[in-house]
Every structure is written in structure tokens, then in C-alpha cells.
Design a protein around this motif. Structure first.
Motif, PDB file in Angstrom:
ATOM      1  N   CYS A   6     -12.583  16.235  18.633  1.00 31.25           N
ATOM      2  CA  CYS A   6     -11.711  15.070  18.519  1.00 31.25           C
ATOM      3  C   CYS A   6     -12.349  13.881  19.226  1.00 31.25           C
ATOM      4  O   CYS A   6     -13.135  14.039  20.167  1.00 31.25           O
ATOM      5  N   GLY A   7     -12.005  12.689  18.763  1.00 31.25           N
ATOM      6  CA  GLY A   7     -12.499  11.479  19.393  1.00 31.25           C
ATOM      7  C   GLY A   7     -12.183  11.471  20.882  1.00 31.25           C
ATOM      8  O   GLY A   7     -11.123  11.899  21.305  1.00 31.25           O
ATOM      9  N   ARG A  19     -19.069   9.866  24.936  1.00 31.96           N
ATOM     10  CA  ARG A  19     -17.984  10.165  23.988  1.00 31.96           C
ATOM     11  C   ARG A  19     -18.574  10.396  22.598  1.00 31.96           C
ATOM     12  O   ARG A  19     -19.476   9.670  22.167  1.00 31.96           O
ATOM     13  N   GLU A  21     -17.707   9.797  19.667  1.00 30.37           N
ATOM     14  CA  GLU A  21     -17.718   8.693  18.706  1.00 30.37           C
ATOM     15  C   GLU A  21     -18.746   7.624  19.062  1.00 30.37           C
ATOM     16  O   GLU A  21     -19.046   6.744  18.239  1.00 30.37           O
ATOM     17  N   GLN A  44     -17.849  12.154  10.266  1.00 33.58           N
ATOM     18  CA  GLN A  44     -16.530  11.759  10.759  1.00 33.58           C
ATOM     19  C   GLN A  44     -15.504  11.901   9.650  1.00 33.58           C
ATOM     20  O   GLN A  44     -15.786  11.642   8.476  1.00 33.58           O
ATOM     21  N   ALA A 113      -8.819  12.157  14.551  1.00 34.89           N
ATOM     22  CA  ALA A 113     -10.189  11.744  14.230  1.00 34.89           C
ATOM     23  C   ALA A 113     -11.146  12.841  14.679  1.00 34.89           C
ATOM     24  O   ALA A 113     -11.229  13.153  15.870  1.00 34.89           O
ATOM     25  N   TYR A 115     -15.090  14.443  14.760  1.00 34.00           N
ATOM     26  CA  TYR A 115     -16.509  14.087  14.712  1.00 34.00           C
ATOM     27  C   TYR A 115     -17.340  15.366  14.794  1.00 34.00           C
ATOM     28  O   TYR A 115     -16.978  16.304  15.503  1.00 34.00           O
TER      29      TYR A 115
END
Length: 377
Positions: A6-7, A19, A21, A44, A113, A115
Motif C-alpha cells: 500500500c502507498g 516510501r 510511491e 501501480q 493504492a 504499488y
């Protein structure tokens, strides 16, 4: 869903914890077996909460800080349920470790979200200091909304990949891992696994629905020792509990000291759209309690609504409570309409076809019935 973070999840790189993202293809990631490796692909995808609920494998899991070991993970970790964690030399899907306490589903995260980061080989990376697998292509690469690649490598077909460690969804090793996590979570007594669990098993599952299971379990050869139990659904462990709750009727019946009942509230209700087969069994050897297996048939939304008599449910309700029910129903209509439009945009009342409904021979959209109108009926 595969290996998706997760983001906000921090991945250990040569420039520190970054992070997910914010990762770049130029980043070098620290891995357990292969040292420092470059990122060759980043994917993503984003889901709305209501869409994710249509696919249980899209709902993220939360692994609380220190749930696995001291400092592992170092912060709460959010990832997809099928993401494999590296524990005791094997890869275990996070979903197999759900315990309703320190490892739970995030039903209310919105949006979701995800990734994914891919290395030249399948590897174990450090996510919030939790060893977890990198992305491996299992034929789902096309599901990603956006992706970037280094462009310096040839695509490797999914069947050509080799996992960096064995993947185990169940079995004695996974059971020991689950038991250790349960001890850290305070779900079982510190020495419960050291007590005898062998011999004849008596007990019964007395109540079960899609959310709750209860009953009792007792070891006649060890009359004051609680039994460690697992709840299985279609071969997967979905809960672990201990038969240590007191019931006076058990004591009167001579069932040990009476502390042999169990009550389990599932971390997530069973999906009514799917068939389920529940088994409550002794964790030590898999021996099932009487009353198992318990089967649930799949229920289609239409048949569930047929059985739901809302008028009878609120027959004794006052006006404010009835209005609250009507407001809830109105919200469901909005959500269902949004789902209908998502399936086929032509169903939208704002679509050109709907705007011209007065001039066409097709069916006209039904007028919306508001709560205020219902209240005056």
C-alpha cells in the motif's frame, strides 16, 4: 493480487527507507539473499473501497508493528492479502496469518493504492523492516493501471520465474508461526503450547453463523488444560482460539473445571456470495470437533433480498427509526446505481440515451423516491 504494498510503505534502499510511491527506477534496493539489486519495473493500481469489496483479494491487510517479532514490522504495514512474507526461511501469504487482533483486514481504506516493485530476480525486500517478497509476474502484469520499466531487460515469461523461497499456505511450520504470533498478540497464554494437547478430544460446535462460532472442547486425559483450536474454511486457517472460557453448565456436567468453552468472532464475516465449509479442529493434530464440517451455500443477492422482510423488521419501530432505515435504503440505491453505471454506462440517467428517453420507445428511468416522500405516505 500478488505482492502489492500500500502507498506509504517504506522500502529499505541505499538512500534509506523510501516510501514505495516515491521509488525510482534508479533506486538500489537491499534484499536478503541477493544483496543490493536495481528496480527494473514499478506498477501501480488504485481501487475504490466499494469495488474492492467485490473482490476480497483486493482488500488490504494491516500487520501491526511488532506483530511478528520485536521491531518486525517497525511500523504498521499495509499490503495485499496474497503478499508473501518471509518468516522462518519460507514465504507465507499474509492472509494465512490473519488473527483478528494484530493482523487484520482494512475494510475501510479508501481509496486503496497498491504499488509493486520488481527486481531482476524474485527477492526478499525490507518493508517497514518486515521481510517480504518483491513482485513476481504471475500473469497479472496487465492489471496495472500505470507502470514504468528500466527498458534494459527482456521480459521473462511468468513460468520462467523461480521463487526465492518455498511458499507455504498451511502445514506444521505455518501452524507454529501462527501460534507464535498468537502468543505475541496475547490471544493465548504464554505457556499454552507447552501444555499437553494429546489424547481423546471431546467437544462440539454449538453455534455458527457467518460471523460467530461457539462451543466447547475438552481433553479428558488433561481435564484442566484448555484446547488450542483452529477454524478452517476450505482448507485455510481463518482463526485461532483457545477453549478456556467458563460455563457453569460444563462444570455441572463434570467437564473439567468448566473453563472449556470457546467463542470466536471472525475478523471478517464469511462472504455470502461464496460457498463455505468450516471445520473447528485441534491445532495439535487437526482432529475435528463434533458437528463439523459446517457448510454454507452461496446466496445470490436476489435470493437474499427475497428472504429479507424489512417491513417486518421495523414493525415495532417508531418514526425516527423507520426514517433511519429509509435513509439507509436510499444510500444503498445510490450505491447500486453507481455499480450499475460502472457495469454499463448506458444505465446512467445522465447518459445521452437517458436524456432523450422522452423521444424514444425504450423504457423511461423510474423517478427517484425520496425519504421525504416516503415519510408522507
Amino acid at each position: 493480487m500478488g505482492a502489492s504494498f500500500c502507498g506509504g510503505t517504506r522500502i529499505l534502499t541505499t538512500r534509506g527507507r523510501v516510501r514505495v510511491e516515491k521509488l525510482r527506477l534508479t533506486d538500489q534496493v537491499l534484499t536478503l539473499q541477493h544483496g543490493i539489486l536495481p528496480i527494473r519495473w514499478i506498477g501501480q493500481r488504485i481501487y475504490g473501497r466499494h469495488f474492492a469489496r467485490l473482490s476480497p483479494n483486493s482488500i488490504p491487510l494491516k500487520i501491526q508493528a511488532d506483530a511478528i517479532d520485536d521491531g518486525v514490522p517497525s511500523r504498521d504495514l499495509f499490503l495485499s492479502p496474497l503478499h508473501n512474507l518471509f518468516i522462518d526461511g519460507v514465504l507465507v501469504p499474509a492472509e494465512s496469518l490473519l488473527n483478528g487482533s494484530t493482523i487484520t483486514r482494512c475494510e475501510d481504506m479508501d481509496p486503496i493504492a497498491y504499488y509493486n516493485i520488481e527486481m531482476p530476480v524474485h527477492a526478499v525486500v525490507m518493508a517497514e523492516d518486515m521481510p517480504a517478497e518483491s513482485y513476481i509476474d504471475r500473469g497479472d502484469r496487465a492489471m496495472f493501471m500505470t507502470s514504468t520499466s528500466s527498458g534494459t531487460w527482456d521480459d521473462v515469461p511468468s513460468q520462467g520465474w523461480k521463487t526465492c523461497a518455498p511458499i507455504l499456505q498451511s502445514g506444521p511450520l505455518v501452524d507454529r508461526i501462527r501460534a507464535r504470533i498468537a502468543l505475541r498478540a496475547g490471544l493465548t497464554e504464554p505457556n499454552i503450547m507447552d501444555r499437553p494437547q494429546s489424547g481423546p478430544l471431546m467437544g462440539k460446535v454449538e453455534w455458527v453463523d457467518r460471523t460467530i462460532l461457539s462451543g466447547w472442547a475438552w481433553l479428558p486425559d488433561h481435564p484442566d488444560v484448555p484446547v488450542v483450536l483452529e477454524v478452517m474454511d476450505k482448507g485455510h486457517i481463518i482463526a485461532v482460539t483457545v477453549s478456556d472460557q467458563f460455563r457453569s453448565d460444563l462444570r455441572r456436567a463434570g467437564i473439567g473445571n468448566g473453563h472449556h468453552a470457546f467463542h470466536v468472532e471472525l475478523s471478517r464475516p464469511l462472504d455470502p456470495r461464496e460457498a463455505h465449509e468450516l471445520i473447528v479442529r485441534r491445532a495439535a493434530d487437526g482432529k475435528a470437533l463434533n458437528g463439523c464440517p459446517i457448510s454454507f451455500s452461496a446466496i445470490t443477492p436476489s435470493s437474499a433480498l427475497t428472504d429479507l422482510d424489512i417491513a417486518a423488521m421495523i414493525e415495532e419501530s417508531d418514526l425516527p427509526e423507520t426514517l433511519r432505515v429509509l435513509e439507509w435504503l436510499e444510500r444503498q440505491v445510490v450505491q447500486l446505481h453507481a455499480r450499475l453505471v460502472a457495469i454499463d454506462p448506458a444505465n446512467s440517467v445522465t447518459a445521452p440515451e437517458a436524456a432523450a428517453a422522452g423521444d424514444s420507445a425504450g423504457p423511461r428511468p423510474r423517478p427517484r423516491l425520496s425519504v421525504s416522500k416516503l415519510a408522507r405516505m
